[in-house]
Design a protein around this motif. Structure first.
Motif, PDB file in Angstrom:
ATOM      1  N   ILE A   4      28.256  -6.913 -20.941  1.00 26.25           N
ATOM      2  CA  ILE A   4      27.454  -8.049 -21.381  1.00 26.25           C
ATOM      3  C   ILE A   4      26.920  -7.751 -22.777  1.00 26.25           C
ATOM      4  O   ILE A   4      26.478  -6.629 -23.059  1.00 26.25           O
ATOM      5  N   ALA A   5      26.958  -8.727 -23.665  1.00 25.62           N
ATOM      6  CA  ALA A   5      26.376  -8.538 -24.996  1.00 25.62           C
ATOM      7  C   ALA A   5      24.884  -8.262 -24.848  1.00 25.62           C
ATOM      8  O   ALA A   5      24.200  -8.939 -24.075  1.00 25.62           O
ATOM      9  N   PRO A   6      24.340  -7.248 -25.539  1.00 25.29           N
ATOM     10  CA  PRO A   6      22.927  -6.898 -25.381  1.00 25.29           C
ATOM     11  C   PRO A   6      21.989  -8.091 -25.538  1.00 25.29           C
ATOM     12  O   PRO A   6      21.001  -8.212 -24.798  1.00 25.29           O
ATOM     13  N   GLU A   7      22.303  -8.985 -26.470  1.00 25.79           N
ATOM     14  CA  GLU A   7      21.418 -10.125 -26.692  1.00 25.79           C
ATOM     15  C   GLU A   7      21.486 -11.144 -25.552  1.00 25.79           C
ATOM     16  O   GLU A   7      20.581 -11.983 -25.384  1.00 25.79           O
ATOM     17  N   ASP A   8      22.539 -11.066 -24.730  1.00 25.42           N
ATOM     18  CA  ASP A   8      22.689 -12.005 -23.613  1.00 25.42           C
ATOM     19  C   ASP A   8      22.176 -11.431 -22.290  1.00 25.42           C
ATOM     20  O   ASP A   8      22.100 -12.154 -21.285  1.00 25.42           O
ATOM     21  N   TRP A   9      21.884 -10.151 -22.282  1.00 24.26           N
ATOM     22  CA  TRP A   9      21.476  -9.508 -21.027  1.00 24.26           C
ATOM     23  C   TRP A   9      20.115 -10.020 -20.585  1.00 24.26           C
ATOM     24  O   TRP A   9      19.205 -10.208 -21.393  1.00 24.26           O
ATOM     25  N   TRP A  22      10.034  -5.284 -22.282  1.00 23.89           N
ATOM     26  CA  TRP A  22      11.266  -5.653 -22.966  1.00 23.89           C
ATOM     27  C   TRP A  22      11.603  -4.632 -24.055  1.00 23.89           C
ATOM     28  O   TRP A  22      12.759  -4.215 -24.201  1.00 23.89           O
ATOM     29  N   ASP A  23      10.593  -4.250 -24.810  1.00 21.51           N
ATOM     30  CA  ASP A  23      10.799  -3.266 -25.882  1.00 21.51           C
ATOM     31  C   ASP A  23      11.323  -1.955 -25.316  1.00 21.51           C
ATOM     32  O   ASP A  23      12.294  -1.373 -25.817  1.00 21.51           O
ATOM     33  N   ALA A  24      10.680  -1.471 -24.242  1.00 22.17           N
ATOM     34  CA  ALA A  24      11.081  -0.197 -23.644  1.00 22.17           C
ATOM     35  C   ALA A  24      12.486  -0.256 -23.064  1.00 22.17           C
ATOM     36  O   ALA A  24      13.237   0.724 -23.121  1.00 22.17           O
ATOM     37  N   VAL A  25      12.863  -1.404 -22.499  1.00 23.76           N
ATOM     38  CA  VAL A  25      14.190  -1.553 -21.891  1.00 23.76           C
ATOM     39  C   VAL A  25      15.287  -1.541 -22.940  1.00 23.76           C
ATOM     40  O   VAL A  25      16.345  -0.934 -22.759  1.00 23.76           O
ATOM     41  N   ARG A  26      15.051  -2.184 -24.084  1.00 24.64           N
ATOM     42  CA  ARG A  26      16.130  -2.422 -25.039  1.00 24.64           C
ATOM     43  C   ARG A  26      16.177  -1.457 -26.218  1.00 24.64           C
ATOM     44  O   ARG A  26      17.178  -1.424 -26.933  1.00 24.64           O
ATOM     45  N   ARG A  48      16.045  -0.828 -17.328  1.00 28.21           N
ATOM     46  CA  ARG A  48      16.643  -0.127 -18.476  1.00 28.21           C
ATOM     47  C   ARG A  48      18.004   0.465 -18.091  1.00 28.21           C
ATOM     48  O   ARG A  48      18.957   0.400 -18.880  1.00 28.21           O
ATOM     49  N   ALA A  49      18.109   1.024 -16.905  1.00 24.62           N
ATOM     50  CA  ALA A  49      19.406   1.539 -16.452  1.00 24.62           C
ATOM     51  C   ALA A  49      20.433   0.420 -16.396  1.00 24.62           C
ATOM     52  O   ALA A  49      21.580   0.583 -16.862  1.00 24.62           O
ATOM     53  N   SER A  50      20.044  -0.725 -15.831  1.00 22.01           N
ATOM     54  CA  SER A  50      20.969  -1.854 -15.752  1.00 22.01           C
ATOM     55  C   SER A  50      21.382  -2.319 -17.142  1.00 22.01           C
ATOM     56  O   SER A  50      22.558  -2.607 -17.395  1.00 22.01           O
ATOM     57  N   PHE A  51      20.412  -2.399 -18.052  1.00 20.80           N
ATOM     58  CA  PHE A  51      20.703  -2.824 -19.418  1.00 20.80           C
ATOM     59  C   PHE A  51      21.717  -1.889 -20.083  1.00 20.80           C
ATOM     60  O   PHE A  51      22.719  -2.334 -20.664  1.00 20.80           O
ATOM     61  N   LEU A  52      21.501  -0.594 -19.981  1.00 18.76           N
ATOM     62  CA  LEU A  52      22.379   0.381 -20.637  1.00 18.76           C
ATOM     63  C   LEU A  52      23.782   0.367 -20.033  1.00 18.76           C
ATOM     64  O   LEU A  52      24.784   0.466 -20.749  1.00 18.76           O
ATOM     65  N   LEU A  53      23.863   0.250 -18.701  1.00 15.79           N
ATOM     66  CA  LEU A  53      25.160   0.301 -18.024  1.00 15.79           C
ATOM     67  C   LEU A  53      25.923  -1.014 -18.173  1.00 15.79           C
ATOM     68  O   LEU A  53      27.130  -1.018 -18.440  1.00 15.79           O
ATOM     69  N   GLU A  54      25.238  -2.135 -18.026  1.00 17.30           N
ATOM     70  CA  GLU A  54      25.924  -3.430 -18.031  1.00 17.30           C
ATOM     71  C   GLU A  54      26.345  -3.867 -19.434  1.00 17.30           C
ATOM     72  O   GLU A  54      27.304  -4.616 -19.582  1.00 17.30           O
TER      73      GLU A  54
END
Length: 629
Positions: A4-9, A22-26, A48-54
């Motif tokens: 997934i594009a980071p801006e779309d997550w 949000w800041d800490a996750v991204r 944050r794990a989901s953001f990094l992996l997805e």
């Protein structure tokens, strides 16, 4: 899966995050996230794990290393990440406790240690090693050999010596100590632990120190570590000990890894266990980390958050005041402070109101927690006796909490539940996923269908054996048979705390013993498994064991000087214990105190002068003492 594009997550399972979350996750920089109870620290790490992996920002084969303090917290984080982003991506999310991570390093790279500091392959974990009496006896047996007199050992605080000599000091393998010094005694203690018997016996601080030495003295190992883990999560960071910080710092200081630490100084209740003073500031300095703060409280009702604001203003005036996500339109929340003449009257009153909450209000027994600052078995003994006539089961959780968190226990319980009640979807799905994961199979493959069929056949065999023999030996054999079906070697590789055979065997034997006892006390396996898991049972535990948990209602028994006697040291730890106990509750908190209490030493008067500040805090928040006759 296409990244997934980071801006779309978007966050998984929650509608949104507060701006700092949000800041800490991204972000892609080292961060320390300071967050109070109920602010969603674990949720933040999951997201944050989901953001990094997805998004592919953590691409294969790179992994995320997450380190927690409690086994149930590490398991919970691992399971919730899998729910967020799926089991395939979650395989690259590794969740350990500090102790389990250190042990996995030692088990894998033991031979990289110098001979003088190399434990035997079958070393044992000795959790009693640093207890006062056995440690003093050990020091007395070795001190004369290094020029330290027995009289000297009898004079000093041996647990403080252990902390300063082992937990707060890195190993220097080439140092030659001068006889008669503390360093000579330290080296003798290491020799005794490592080489005095047929196998080494080590407490976790020593295991951590050896793991740190492996990393510090072996460039190839540390290079492999840093290549594997590009992202590191540290949970409950305020409780990090010096030896744990040494290990983490040696592993990742100066690396390209991005570290996210979360914690709360107001919940710093592990000073007694060597929690490192000022660890937040040290981390910020060493890792050039940014400090972020979360303010929302998603756990507690409005009234409880208002009281927390008063407590926080006293404990940590620089900390942001929490805001309640709950607007109070449902249950505003309740806090009571009850005073009794003695613990007998206390127990009868509490048993009656607990019975009302359960039988009239519909609160589940396992959502009511009874806490004690220490010795929950003694502080709850009269309450447990009074609950029995109300047909309410309760249990002191301290002993079973860690065992219930073990992956081996989870797999066994799932299998036994399927055997006892058919293919219950939740448990069957857990076992199926485990089998396919261990064999590296895609669910759509023909081999996957064959593996699931084999699982079904194995469970049918287990079902027959469970019905035939419920003795401890038979249950242990069934567990070992289940591990053999999974492929024990692969299972132990997946859960590295089991690489050391002694701990793996101890876990099986302990689990079998408890299951046999609960089966003997219950009419069938379903009831026995429910009882072992604490279903429909009021949990009773110490404040330390409650850390990271939450309940509808919390009762803290014994708001008195004796259990909180550490307050006289003025290090702030007891104030944090008070805050941790209060903040476990979602809707209701009840504090109790008795003028006279019998906790195994006869009936004794209880004082409240040392902890008068707790009473003053509650009074400022509008919580008055209610005298119950």
């Amino acid at each position: 899966m296409k990244p997934i594009a980071p801006e779309d997550w978007r966050p998984r399972g929650v509608p949104d995050l507060e701006p700092a979350a949000w800041d800490a996750v991204r972000n892609n920089v080292n961060s320390i996230v300071v967050a109070g109870p109920g602010a969603g620290k674990t949720e933040l790490l999951e997201q944050r794990a989901s953001f990094l992996l997805e998004t592919g920002l953590c691409p294969p084969p790179v992994r995320i290393l997450a380190i927690s303090f409690k086994r149930d917290a590490a398991r919970n984080l691992r399971e919730r990440v899998a729910l967020r982003c799926g089991s395939e991506l979650a395989r690259r999310f590794e969740s350990y406790t500090f102790d389990a991570w250190a042990k996995s390093l030692l088990d894998r790279f033991r031979l990289a240690l110098p001979c003088d500091y190399r434990p035997t392959a079958d070393y044992q974990v000795d959790v009693r090693f640093a207890y006062d009496r056995p440690l003093r006896d050990r020091l007395l047996s070795i001190c004369e050999n290094v020029g330290v007199t027995s009289a000297k050992v009898m004079e000093f605080d041996v647990t403080r010596f252990f902390r300063q000599a082992i937990s707060e000091r890195q190993i220097d393998p080439v140092l030659v100590a001068k006889p008669g010094t503390g360093m000579a005694l330290t080296q003798a203690l290491w020799r005794s632990a490592l080489h005095s018997g047929n196998c080494s016996a080590l407490p976790f601080p020593m295991i951590g120190a050896l793991a740190e030495l492996i990393l510090r003295s072996n460039p190839q190992v540390i290079t492999a570590l840093r290549s594997t883990y590009r992202f590191v999560f540290l949970d409950e960071f305020q409780d990090t000990t010096s030896s744990q910080f040494f290990l983490f710092n040696t592993g990742f200081h100066g690396s390209n890894a991005v570290v996210t630490a979360v914690g709360d100084n107001k919940q710093r209740i592990m000073l007694w266990a060597g929690a490192k003073s000022g660890v937040f500031d040290v981390f910020i300095s060493n890792f050039a980390a940014r400090r972020l703060g979360l303010v929302m409280n998603y756990r507690s009702a409005l009234r409880l958050v208002e009281i927390q604001q008063h407590i926080i203003a006293e404990l940590d005036p620089d900390s942001p005041s929490p805001k309640a996500a709950d607007d109070g339109t449902g249950i505003e929340g309740e806090c009571r402070l009850l005073k009794f003449a003695d613990d007998g009257r206390e127990a009868r009153y509490l048993a009656n109101i607990i019975a009302g909450w359960i039988h009239t209000d519909g609160v589940k027994p396992h959502d009511i927690c009874v806490l004690a600052r220490q010795q929950p078995d003694l502080y709850s003994q009269t309450i447990r006796a009074e609950l029995a006539p109300h047909n309410i089961r309760c249990r002191v959780q301290n002993e079973l909490q860690d065992l219930l968190s073990e992956p081996l226990t989870t797999a066994t319980m799932d299998a036994f539940r399927v055997c006892a009640g058919g293919r219950v979807p939740t448990y069957w799905a857990g076992l199926s996923e485990l089998v396919l994961g261990l064999r590296g199979l895609d669910p759509t493959d023909e081999e996957a269908r064959a593996a699931i069929h084999e699982l079904s056949i194995h469970l049918d065999s287990m079902r027959i054996q469970l019905a035939a023999d419920n003795t401890e030996g038979a249950i242990a054999a069934l567990i070992r048979g289940l591990m053999a079906f999974f492929d024990e070697s692969t299972f132990r590789q997946l859960h590295e705390q089991y690489l050391q055979t002694e701990f793996f065997d101890q876990t099986i034997n302990s689990l079998a013993g408890h299951l046999a006892r609960y089966r003997a006390e219950n009419p069938d396996w379903t009831a026995a498994l429910d009882a072992f898991a604490g279903v429909n049972c009021v949990p009773i535990m110490s404040i330390h064991k409650s850390k990271g948990l939450e309940y509808h209602t919390v009762i803290l028994v014994g708001l008195e000087d004796y259990p909180f006697r550490g307050i006289t040291s003025k290090n702030g730890e007891e104030e944090c214990n008070f805050f941790v106990a209060f903040s476990r509750a979602k809707k209701r908190v009840v504090f109790t105190t008795a003028d006279v209490r019998n906790i195994g030493r006869g009936a004794r008067a209880q004082g409240r002068s040392d902890i008068v500040s707790f009473y003053e805090l509650l009074a400022k928040a509008g919580v008055a003492i209610e005298t119950i006759h």
